[in-house]
Write a protein that holds these residues in place. Structure first.
Motif, PDB file in Angstrom:
ATOM      1  N   LEU A   1       0.804  -1.223   0.000  1.00 53.46           N
ATOM      2  CA  LEU A   1       0.000   0.000   0.000  1.00 53.46           C
ATOM      3  C   LEU A   1       0.842   1.281   0.000  1.00 53.46           C
ATOM      4  CD1 LEU A   1      -2.856  -0.988   2.512  1.00 53.46           C
ATOM      5  CD2 LEU A   1      -2.955  -0.962   0.014  1.00 53.46           C
ATOM      6  N   PRO A   2       1.928   1.367   0.798  1.00 56.66           N
ATOM      7  CA  PRO A   2       2.728   2.602   0.754  1.00 56.66           C
ATOM      8  C   PRO A   2       3.394   2.853  -0.599  1.00 56.66           C
ATOM      9  CG  PRO A   2       3.204   1.351   2.754  1.00 56.66           C
ATOM     10  CD  PRO A   2       2.404   0.457   1.850  1.00 56.66           C
ATOM     11  N   GLY A   3       3.416   1.823  -1.450  1.00 56.81           N
ATOM     12  CA  GLY A   3       4.070   1.972  -2.748  1.00 56.81           C
ATOM     13  C   GLY A   3       3.164   2.482  -3.852  1.00 56.81           C
ATOM     14  N   PHE A   4       1.900   2.777  -3.548  1.00 52.21           N
ATOM     15  CA  PHE A   4       0.967   3.226  -4.592  1.00 52.21           C
ATOM     16  C   PHE A   4       1.499   4.410  -5.402  1.00 52.21           C
ATOM     17  CE2 PHE A   4      -3.596   1.525  -3.807  1.00 52.21           C
ATOM     18  CZ  PHE A   4      -3.098   0.240  -3.646  1.00 52.21           C
ATOM     19  N   PRO A   5       1.947   5.502  -4.759  1.00 51.07           N
ATOM     20  CA  PRO A   5       2.462   6.626  -5.566  1.00 51.07           C
ATOM     21  C   PRO A   5       3.679   6.241  -6.396  1.00 51.07           C
ATOM     22  CG  PRO A   5       1.995   7.327  -3.310  1.00 51.07           C
ATOM     23  CD  PRO A   5       1.914   5.836  -3.315  1.00 51.07           C
ATOM     24  N   ALA A   6       4.579   5.424  -5.829  1.00 53.23           N
ATOM     25  CA  ALA A   6       5.780   5.011  -6.561  1.00 53.23           C
ATOM     26  C   ALA A   6       5.427   4.107  -7.733  1.00 53.23           C
ATOM     27  CB  ALA A   6       6.751   4.297  -5.620  1.00 53.23           C
TER      28      ALA A   6
ATOM     29  N   SER B   1      13.599   2.788   0.266  1.00 57.57           N
ATOM     30  CA  SER B   1      15.017   2.405   0.195  1.00 57.57           C
ATOM     31  C   SER B   1      15.362   1.570  -1.032  1.00 57.57           C
ATOM     32  CB  SER B   1      15.413   1.620   1.452  1.00 57.57           C
ATOM     33  OG  SER B   1      15.188   2.388   2.617  1.00 57.57           O
ATOM     34  N   PHE B   2      14.467   0.653  -1.412  1.00 61.19           N
ATOM     35  CA  PHE B   2      14.812  -0.313  -2.462  1.00 61.19           C
ATOM     36  C   PHE B   2      13.844  -0.330  -3.644  1.00 61.19           C
ATOM     37  CE2 PHE B   2      16.090  -2.141   1.693  1.00 61.19           C
ATOM     38  CZ  PHE B   2      17.472  -2.081   1.523  1.00 61.19           C
ATOM     39  N   GLY B   3      12.775   0.469  -3.583  1.00 62.86           N
ATOM     40  CA  GLY B   3      11.790   0.468  -4.655  1.00 62.86           C
ATOM     41  C   GLY B   3      10.634  -0.469  -4.356  1.00 62.86           C
ATOM     42  N   TRP B   4       9.505  -0.242  -5.020  1.00 66.61           N
ATOM     43  CA  TRP B   4       8.298  -1.001  -4.722  1.00 66.61           C
ATOM     44  C   TRP B   4       8.426  -2.476  -5.081  1.00 66.61           C
ATOM     45  CZ3 TRP B   4       5.878  -3.442  -8.775  1.00 66.61           C
ATOM     46  CH2 TRP B   4       6.141  -2.970 -10.063  1.00 66.61           C
ATOM     47  N   GLN B   5       9.305  -2.808  -6.061  1.00 64.31           N
ATOM     48  CA  GLN B   5       9.435  -4.206  -6.471  1.00 64.31           C
ATOM     49  C   GLN B   5       9.949  -5.097  -5.338  1.00 64.31           C
ATOM     50  OE1 GLN B   5      10.672  -1.586  -8.151  1.00 64.31           O
ATOM     51  NE2 GLN B   5      10.284  -1.773 -10.353  1.00 64.31           N
ATOM     52  N   SER B   6      10.730  -4.510  -4.402  1.00 59.73           N
ATOM     53  CA  SER B   6      11.299  -5.305  -3.318  1.00 59.73           C
ATOM     54  C   SER B   6      10.222  -5.910  -2.419  1.00 59.73           C
ATOM     55  CB  SER B   6      12.246  -4.437  -2.484  1.00 59.73           C
ATOM     56  OG  SER B   6      11.549  -3.360  -1.865  1.00 59.73           O
ATOM     57  N   VAL B   7       9.071  -5.265  -2.360  1.00 61.87           N
ATOM     58  CA  VAL B   7       7.966  -5.788  -1.550  1.00 61.87           C
ATOM     59  C   VAL B   7       7.553  -7.168  -2.050  1.00 61.87           C
ATOM     60  CG1 VAL B   7       5.530  -5.474  -0.965  1.00 61.87           C
ATOM     61  CG2 VAL B   7       7.105  -3.520  -0.875  1.00 61.87           C
TER      62      VAL B   7
END
Length: 408
Positions: A28-33, A158-164
């Motif tokens: 969820l925190p990665g939505f804007p990214a 720190s690492f980008g949304w893909q890391s999730v």
């Protein structure tokens, strides 16, 4: 069953149940990214959340019959494998359409874990213990909204949304290993259980028409719709409208989950003095009042960041009281078809949740009104289901009864 074994089983089942919530909350925190990287909008990114709910809803209807036909473990293994592969696909996604479809397959895999966990509660524990076991599962599950968005916020930064999605792959792989090594088979495969559509639909219909099932499954589904409206709408409300960072959003989400966790544990204490049916009804009444006040205040502009957090906290507290009791009451009448009952209950929840999530995305007006309106409507519908459905239950099966204990 020893206390140590009891706790260990709950830990594994809780972790399986938490896989889905972790898959929802962590990104969820990665939505804007994600929106920026895939050249789209946060509202369209939210459709990847809706597709996840659709996948879980459909997948649970698939796994229910498979769990009753082949036992609990083999379908669980297949689901966890699908989940792991889809997580890698999400990691490699280069378009929003690809992400939306891969999230659907990820959901189909994850729901095997949640359906198996619910069915195995019915298999492994006495019926009278079900509300307490579900409350303990909720304690494990509730770690996800506390940890997942907070960790996800820092990982995205720190690492980008893909890391999730890489972390979610590791989680799925570890749960597959844990299930192989330590989870017992709680239900003998039933070769007489037909997988042809007509008998499956007949089984689902026999479950669905039970007044106690549809009353409490629909109550749980409506309240769950309110929860998923909050989950899908909160990134837009906090990060787009109130302009908080992804890390701060993660902490807000974790703080709000305390209400869900705390009330779930208080529920275990209340069960010593009150019946599950009483707790559900009071929780629905309180949630309806809170939802209406929240909607009125949001439309009038009464609530800033702090006010919104307070109202969401109160709303989620009611969920902690309602959901474990509604889940236990809905599957209490079943032993032979517990897998199908668990699947139908979960599918109903996720179908309503998908509609709620889609509604938040579709009616995106750059205000909190769509999210809050859907939350309030879900609470009022749940209360209506309670008031009508309770009158149709002639012989309620109480969760304190011993019937069907350890049938398998």
């Amino acid at each position: 069953m020893t206390k140590q074994r009891y706790v260990f089983l709950i830990l594994i089942l809780g972790s399986l149940s938490a896989l889905g919530p972790f898959s929802i909350d962590m990104y969820l925190p990665g939505f804007p990214a994600i929106a920026q990287d895939l050249h789209t909008t946060p509202a369209r990114v939210a459709l990847s959340l809706s597709s996840y709910f659709v996948g879980v809803s459909a997948g649970q209807l698939l796994y229910g019959p498979l769990l009753d036909r082949f036992g609990r473990k083999k379908p669980l293994y297949i689901g966890l494998l699908i989940y792991a592969l889809a997580s890698i696909g999400c990691y490699e996604a280069h378009s929003i359409d690809a992400l939306i479809w891969l999230r659907l397959f990820q959901a189909v895999g994850s729901c095997a874990a949640s359906v198996a966990a619910v069915a195995m509660v019915r298999d492994l524990f006495p019926v009278k213990d079900s509300p307490k076991v579900f409350a303990l599962l909720m304690l494990v599950i509730s770690a996800s909204p506390m940890l997942a968005p907070t960790i996800g916020g820092y990982m995205v930064a720190s690492f980008g949304w893909q890391s999730v999605f890489l972390v979610l792959f590791v989680m799925g792989a570890l749960l597959l290993v844990a299930s192989l090594l330590w989870l017992p088979e709680s239900y003998a495969p039933d070769p007489t259980y037909s997988l042809h559509p007509r008998p499956i639909l007949t089984t689902f219909w026999s479950v669905l028409r039970h007044p106690q099932f549809f009353t409490y499954a629909l109550t749980g589904a409506m309240t769950f719709g309110g929860l998923l409206a909050y989950v899908s709408g909160s990134p837009l409300v906090f990060m787009d409208i109130f302009r908080v960072s992804s890390q701060v959003y993660g902490w807000i989400f974790a703080l709000l989950s305390v209400g869900f966790i705390g009330s779930g544990q208080i529920n275990s204490w209340l069960l010593r003095y009150y019946r599950s049916e009483q707790i559900v009804l009071v929780a629905m009444l309180c949630q309806s009042i809170i939802g209406l006040v929240f909607l009125l205040g949001t439309m009038q502009g009464w609530f800033g960041v702090v006010g919104t957090i307070v109202m969401l906290f109160l709303f989620l507290c009611c969920l902690g009281f309602a959901n474990p009791n509604a889940a236990a009451l809905s599957i209490a009448p079943f032993s032979k078809n517990a897998g199908s009952a668990a699947a139908l209950m979960g599918a109903t929840q996720m179908a309503v949740g998908a509609l709620a999530s889609f509604g938040v995305s579709y009616f995106n007006t750059n205000t909190a009104v769509p999210m809050v309106a859907i939350m309030a409507a879900s609470a009022l519908l749940a209360l209506g289901v309670q008031l009508i459905g309770r009158r149709l239950i002639d012989e309620p099966v109480a969760v304190s009864e011993e019937a069907g204990v350890m049938a398998h």
